[in-house]
Design a protein around this motif. Structure first.
Motif, mmCIF file in Angstrom:
data_model
loop_
_atom_site.group_PDB
_atom_site.id
_atom_site.type_symbol
_atom_site.label_atom_id
_atom_site.label_comp_id
_atom_site.label_asym_id
_atom_site.label_seq_id
_atom_site.Cartn_x
_atom_site.Cartn_y
_atom_site.Cartn_z
ATOM 1 N N PRO A 208 0.714 -1.294 -0.119
ATOM 2 C CA PRO A 208 -0.068 0.062 -0.048
ATOM 3 C C PRO A 208 0.904 1.267 0.076
ATOM 4 O O PRO A 208 0.504 2.305 -0.788
ATOM 5 C CB PRO A 208 -0.766 -0.146 1.293
ATOM 6 C CG PRO A 208 -0.886 -1.489 1.700
ATOM 7 C CD PRO A 208 0.373 -2.122 0.948
ATOM 8 N N GLN A 211 1.784 1.850 -3.657
ATOM 9 C CA GLN A 211 0.799 2.048 -4.250
ATOM 10 C C GLN A 211 0.490 3.746 -4.034
ATOM 11 O O GLN A 211 0.195 4.364 -4.814
ATOM 12 C CB GLN A 211 -0.498 1.658 -3.980
ATOM 13 C CG GLN A 211 -0.654 0.111 -4.523
ATOM 14 C CD GLN A 211 -1.609 -0.687 -3.876
ATOM 15 O OE1 GLN A 211 -2.130 -0.482 -2.927
ATOM 16 N NE2 GLN A 211 -1.672 -1.933 -4.434
ATOM 17 N N GLN A 212 0.551 3.954 -2.810
ATOM 18 C CA GLN A 212 0.188 5.536 -2.472
ATOM 19 C C GLN A 212 1.452 6.465 -2.744
ATOM 20 O O GLN A 212 1.217 7.652 -2.669
ATOM 21 C CB GLN A 212 -0.346 5.686 -1.105
ATOM 22 C CG GLN A 212 -1.524 4.882 -1.005
ATOM 23 C CD GLN A 212 -1.945 4.472 0.171
ATOM 24 O OE1 GLN A 212 -1.448 4.987 1.454
ATOM 25 N NE2 GLN A 212 -2.903 3.590 0.637
ATOM 26 N N GLN A 232 4.750 -1.290 -11.655
ATOM 27 C CA GLN A 232 3.658 -0.533 -11.456
ATOM 28 C C GLN A 232 3.726 0.880 -10.717
ATOM 29 O O GLN A 232 2.881 1.833 -10.823
ATOM 30 C CB GLN A 232 2.436 -1.222 -10.795
ATOM 31 C CG GLN A 232 1.682 -2.458 -11.736
ATOM 32 C CD GLN A 232 0.616 -2.873 -11.187
ATOM 33 O OE1 GLN A 232 0.383 -2.770 -9.997
ATOM 34 N NE2 GLN A 232 -0.047 -3.840 -12.003
ATOM 35 N N TYR A 233 4.723 0.695 -9.645
ATOM 36 C CA TYR A 233 5.018 1.737 -8.885
ATOM 37 C C TYR A 233 6.238 2.361 -9.237
ATOM 38 O O TYR A 233 6.623 3.797 -9.008
ATOM 39 C CB TYR A 233 4.956 1.402 -7.372
ATOM 40 C CG TYR A 233 3.814 -0.010 -7.269
ATOM 41 C CD1 TYR A 233 2.528 0.771 -7.490
ATOM 42 C CD2 TYR A 233 4.399 -1.069 -6.994
ATOM 43 C CE1 TYR A 233 1.555 -0.246 -7.202
ATOM 44 C CE2 TYR A 233 3.269 -1.922 -6.810
ATOM 45 C CZ TYR A 233 1.830 -1.709 -6.750
ATOM 46 O OH TYR A 233 1.038 -2.490 -6.664
#
Ligand code: X2X
Length: 359
Positions: A208, A211-212, A232-233
């Motif tokens: 998380p 992601q953030q 993805q990050y």
């Protein structure tokens, strides 16, 4: 009308019924083993590490003729995510066994920080020499002293750096960047030494945070980067092999000692075989053809991602390998940490590791 059995005949009927009931409902080993042995694992079956855990469960069941059934609890759920508590909980018997990284057990076993000394081990050959040499033996002895029995080695892998901001080649490139690291203090020390801003976080909270964008980067082996789809990050990865985390299968000592010898032998063999399989998954494509062939020839398993570096590049990541000169700069920057950490690890273990590696 039905006639009720009476007298001797009645007693015999009841005795027979009772004998049948006990005979059918309870296996031969009734009461000897628990119905389920709890195993803690920090990741899930989506990771090679989790695949290794499943292999262990399967092999233990097979080799003990179904007598020992292990249930894996993923995401350190028995520990509410607190992955650094696994050794303590297995030692005190709340959890029966674990398949855990040396990083995660290092708060209880400081000897395990030998694998986290920056730029110390550097390659698989050295790692194997240590695990199967004097270092490994000394670590397993340390485990036993504090109430757990080490069964076999597995692996997470050499840890690489990823981030969302820029290419990292030199220590100065890390300056000011925020990195998620495992809550083991040596990681905080290393990243501070490099001028970065490390943040302790359990694995359960890490994804998380990626992601953030709470952190700019993190460090983990390809065996973790791929299942979490790190691209993805983070666009940038630096393959610096700065340290490694082996994984250990271990069991609560008191319970282990209560097992018959044949059961101990079966479980240990299962751990060795599952460890060999899992190590090969983690190394596939990173040690030439060696691990890919182990998987094919010994486990009849075709590796789905035979070239992890190419795989990450195809996902759009920029992968940086260090030149000798860049590597030297990292070594120079982190070497002072040995003064603090070698005494904590133990001079004795450090010397054994050097001897195992032929240094
Ligand atoms: O927390 C991590 O980074 C992980 C999954 O690699 C470990 O358990 C050490």
């Amino acid at each position: 009308m039905e006639k009720q059995p009476s007298g001797i005949k009645g007693i015999l009927v009841i005795a027979l019924a009772l004998a049948l009931f006990i005979g059918f409902s309870a296996p031969v080993q009734a009461g000897k083993f628990k119905k389920e042995y709890k195993m803690t694992v920090v990741v899930t079956p989506a990771f090679y590490w989790g695949q290794g855990a499943l292999k262990f469960v399967e092999l233990v069941k097979k080799k003990t003729n179904g007598q020992i059934n292990i249930k894996p609890y993923w995401r350190s759920s028995l520990l509410k995510g607190a992955q650094l508590k696994s050794a303590q909980m297995v030692a005190n018997g709340v959890i029966d066994c674990a398949m855990e990284s040396t990083i995660n057990i290092s708060p209880v076993f400081p000897e395990c920080n030998i694998f986290s000394l920056p730029f110390f081990i550097n390659n698989y050959e050295n790692l194997d020499k240590m695990e199967y040499g004097r270092t490994g033996k000394a670590i397993f002895a340390a485990l036993e002293k504090k109430g757990v029995v080490g069964l076999a080695w597995a692996e997470n892998g050499f840890r690489q750096l990823t981030n969302s901001k820029k290419i990292i080649r030199r220590p100065k490139d890390l300056r000011g960047l925020k990195f998620r690291v495992v809550g083991s203090p040596i990681f905080i020390d290393i990243f501070r030494k490099l001028g970065a801003d490390p943040v302790n976080m359990n694995w359960a909270d890490a994804v998380p945070a990626f992601q953030q964008g709470v952190v700019d980067g993190q460090e983990n082996p390809v065996s973790v980067l791929i299942p979490v789809k790190i691209w993805q990050y983070h666009k940038y990865a630096t393959f610096w092999n700065y340290l490694v985390d082996p994984v250990v299968f271990y069991w609560n000592k008191k319970q282990w000692n209560s097992f018959p010898k044949d059961i101990q032998k079966a479980i240990r063999e299962a751990a060795i075989e599952a460890g060999r399989f899992e190590k090969a998954l983690c190394r596939a494509g990173l040690d030439g053809e060696k691990s890919i062939n182990i998987l094919k020839n010994e486990f009849n398993y075709t590796m789905k991602i035979p070239d992890p570096v190419k795989y990450l590049k195809d996902k759009g990541m920029t992968i940086t390998f260090l030149s000798d000169q860049d590597r030297e700069a990292f070594i120079k920057a982190t070497r002072p940490l040995y003064d603090k950490w070698v005494p904590k690890i133990g001079e004795d273990i450090y010397k054994k590791a050097l001897a195992d590696m032929g240094k």
